[in-house]
Design a protein around this motif. Structure first.
Motif, PDB file in Angstrom:
ATOM      1  N   GLU A 197       1.001  -1.431  -0.091  1.00 20.99           N
ATOM      2  CA  GLU A 197       0.095   0.422   0.531  1.00 20.99           C
ATOM      3  C   GLU A 197       0.596   1.384  -0.069  1.00 20.99           C
ATOM      4  O   GLU A 197       1.381   1.633   0.880  1.00 20.99           O
ATOM      5  N   SER A 216      -0.287   4.069  -2.557  1.00 22.84           N
ATOM      6  CA  SER A 216      -1.024   4.944  -3.938  1.00 22.84           C
ATOM      7  C   SER A 216      -0.415   5.951  -3.674  1.00 22.84           C
ATOM      8  O   SER A 216       0.055   6.342  -5.045  1.00 22.84           O
ATOM      9  N   ARG A 242      -2.769  -0.419  -6.901  1.00 19.89           N
ATOM     10  CA  ARG A 242      -1.796   0.718  -6.648  1.00 19.89           C
ATOM     11  C   ARG A 242      -2.005   1.709  -6.800  1.00 19.89           C
ATOM     12  O   ARG A 242      -1.004   3.129  -5.885  1.00 19.89           O
ATOM     13  N   HIS A 300      -6.592  -6.567  -2.209  1.00 20.44           N
ATOM     14  CA  HIS A 300      -6.299  -5.517  -2.548  1.00 20.44           C
ATOM     15  C   HIS A 300      -7.506  -5.298  -0.960  1.00 20.44           C
ATOM     16  O   HIS A 300      -7.968  -6.306  -0.837  1.00 20.44           O
ATOM     17  N   TYR A 327     -10.776  -0.326  -5.651  1.00 19.15           N
ATOM     18  CA  TYR A 327      -9.823   0.205  -6.217  1.00 19.15           C
ATOM     19  C   TYR A 327      -9.838  -0.195  -7.821  1.00 19.15           C
ATOM     20  O   TYR A 327     -10.244  -0.499  -8.516  1.00 19.15           O
TER      21      TYR A 327
END
Length: 177
Positions: free
Chosen positions: A11, A13, A41, A71, A76
């Protein structure tokens, strides 16, 4: 046994950049250092320097994985592709390592501009593909052990190119570990 000595991702982003990891000993671990990400991501991992690392009794020393598809939910964006570039490994040593390097880029998320210099890792046993790569481009400077994968350009100790890689897209990964 620890899962990983030092991890970046999955994680991330917004992105991770300008990081130096140095003077670290990782022992009795599944992974020494790991960068993990996946489609959806987004973000980036760039300008990461690993220097003076020692691995003792580690299953996989260096891992970069671009298909870590965990996820938290379905909300997402699958087209948000992360960028992995400018990652260097210098003075990497150790013993009791099953797979020194496993870089698993993909066609949609290639790993770019990776470099290795001054690396000597003692292996627990011989396998055909002990330095494993897919969809990666970069370079090896000087002599390293074990022999690097064919995806990487070879430079001598003075920084002069002497062997260009035939393909950055060669898949040379053995998952029998």
């Amino acid at each position: 046994m620890n899962i990983a000595g030092i991890s970046i991702g999955s994680e991330m982003s917004g992105g991770v950049s300008n990081i130096t990891v140095e003077n670290v000993v990782v022992w009795d671990s599944r992974r020494g250092v790991r960068i993990k990400t996946a489609p959806g991501r987004g973000g980036y991992v760039r300008q990461i320097t690993y220097r003076n690392l020692t691995f003792e009794n580690v299953r996989v020393g260096i891992v970069m994985k671009t298909d870590y598809n965990e996820h938290p939910d379905d909300g997402y964006e699958p087209t948000a592709l992360p960028i992995l570039t400018d990652i260097s490994f210098t003075t990497i040593h150790g013993h009791g390592v099953r797979v020194p390097v496993r870089i698993h880029g993909s066609e949609e998320i290639p790993v770019k501009n990776v470099s290795f210099q001054d690396m000597s890792v003692g292996l627990t046993y011989k396998k055909k593909h002990i330095f494993q790569c897919a969809f990666v481009e970069g370079r090896v400077i000087g002599t390293i052990f074990p022999a690097p994968c064919e995806n990487l350009d070879r430079y001598n100790e003075h920084g002069h190119l002497f062997k260009r890689s035939s393909s950055q897209n060669v898949t040379d990964i053995d998952y029998d570990f």
